[in-house]
Motif scaffolding. Structure first.
Motif, mmCIF file in Angstrom:
data_model
loop_
_atom_site.group_PDB
_atom_site.id
_atom_site.type_symbol
_atom_site.label_atom_id
_atom_site.label_comp_id
_atom_site.label_asym_id
_atom_site.label_seq_id
_atom_site.Cartn_x
_atom_site.Cartn_y
_atom_site.Cartn_z
ATOM 1 N N VAL A 110 0.848 -1.204 0.000
ATOM 2 C CA VAL A 110 0.000 0.000 0.000
ATOM 3 C C VAL A 110 0.876 1.244 0.000
ATOM 4 O O VAL A 110 0.646 2.182 -0.775
ATOM 5 C CB VAL A 110 -0.973 0.004 1.205
ATOM 6 N N HIS A 117 -4.003 -0.815 -3.098
ATOM 7 C CA HIS A 117 -4.789 0.286 -2.541
ATOM 8 C C HIS A 117 -5.906 -0.254 -1.673
ATOM 9 O O HIS A 117 -6.321 -1.401 -1.836
ATOM 10 C CB HIS A 117 -5.344 1.204 -3.641
ATOM 11 N N LYS A 160 -8.703 1.823 -1.053
ATOM 12 C CA LYS A 160 -9.918 2.489 -1.532
ATOM 13 C C LYS A 160 -9.803 2.675 -3.030
ATOM 14 O O LYS A 160 -8.740 2.995 -3.543
ATOM 15 C CB LYS A 160 -10.070 3.875 -0.900
ATOM 16 N N GLY A 199 2.295 2.032 -3.308
ATOM 17 C CA GLY A 199 1.332 2.314 -4.369
ATOM 18 C C GLY A 199 0.978 1.094 -5.208
ATOM 19 O O GLY A 199 0.165 1.175 -6.117
ATOM 20 N N SER A 226 -8.334 6.053 -4.576
ATOM 21 C CA SER A 226 -7.650 6.763 -3.504
ATOM 22 C C SER A 226 -6.162 6.869 -3.824
ATOM 23 O O SER A 226 -5.543 5.926 -4.270
ATOM 24 C CB SER A 226 -7.830 6.043 -2.179
ATOM 25 N N GLN A 227 -5.618 8.018 -3.570
ATOM 26 C CA GLN A 227 -4.185 8.206 -3.695
ATOM 27 C C GLN A 227 -3.553 8.281 -2.302
ATOM 28 O O GLN A 227 -2.419 8.682 -2.155
ATOM 29 C CB GLN A 227 -3.880 9.482 -4.486
ATOM 30 N N ASN A 228 -4.355 7.923 -1.266
ATOM 31 C CA ASN A 228 -3.854 7.949 0.120
ATOM 32 C C ASN A 228 -2.710 6.975 0.292
ATOM 33 O O ASN A 228 -2.666 5.940 -0.328
ATOM 34 C CB ASN A 228 -4.963 7.548 1.098
ATOM 35 N N LYS A 229 -1.854 7.332 1.206
ATOM 36 C CA LYS A 229 -0.794 6.404 1.620
ATOM 37 C C LYS A 229 -0.803 6.308 3.089
ATOM 38 O O LYS A 229 -1.035 6.990 3.882
ATOM 39 C CB LYS A 229 0.568 6.890 1.129
#
Length: 149
Positions: free
Chosen positions: A135, A141, A143, A138, A146-149
């Motif tokens: 995660v 993921h 979500k 990258g 989502s570009q969240n980390k």
């Protein structure tokens, strides 16, 4: 395949592990938001995960949920599944019969047995660290979009 609670538990554990690998504790609101789960339901799942030693909860200012470095390396997905759903997913009957065995197989017993064996292998060999690293890099993921980390 897994119960909704188990799906949320796996996602929450991975999310907390990603943040813990960055040295960050996360609160219940952040966990619930990240895994798209109602906060009260998420709190119950967090209690189960904490009770089973998968995650750690720290109270007070700067508190929140975290996964220790040792747990990151050692916790396997099977521990999360066992804590929330038990072992029926990889031991139970594929169509839910109470009695299904080699001696008295259900109609899908032989095909489902192969799937259960593959699932059990995946659950016993996959660590939180492996998933958190994926995660954070990258590659995976939690979500959609989502570009969240």
């Amino acid at each position: 395949m897994f119960s909704k609670a188990c799906e949320y538990g796996i996602r929450a554990s991975i999310f907390i592990a990603t943040k813990s690998s960055e040295g960050v504790r996360v609160g219940i609101k952040d966990v619930a938001k990240e895994i798209d789960s109602p906060e009260p339901f998420t709190a119950k799942i967090m209690q189960i995960l904490t009770k089973n030693g998968i995650i750690h909860s720290a109270k007070g200012v700067g508190g929140g949920f975290e996964v220790s470095n040792q747990a990151l390396r050692s916790v396997k997905l099977i521990q999360i599944v066992d804590a929330i759903d038990g072992d029926s997913i990889y031991k139970g009957c594929g169509i839910g019969l109470k009695e299904c065995s080699e001696v008295h197989p259900c109609p899908v017993h032989n095909q489902f047995k192969k799937i259960r064996e593959l699932l059990l292998t995946m659950l016993t060999t996959t660590t939180l660290e492996e998933l958190a690293l994926g995660v954070n890099s990258g590659d995976f993921h939690l979500k959609i979009f989502s570009q969240n980390k």
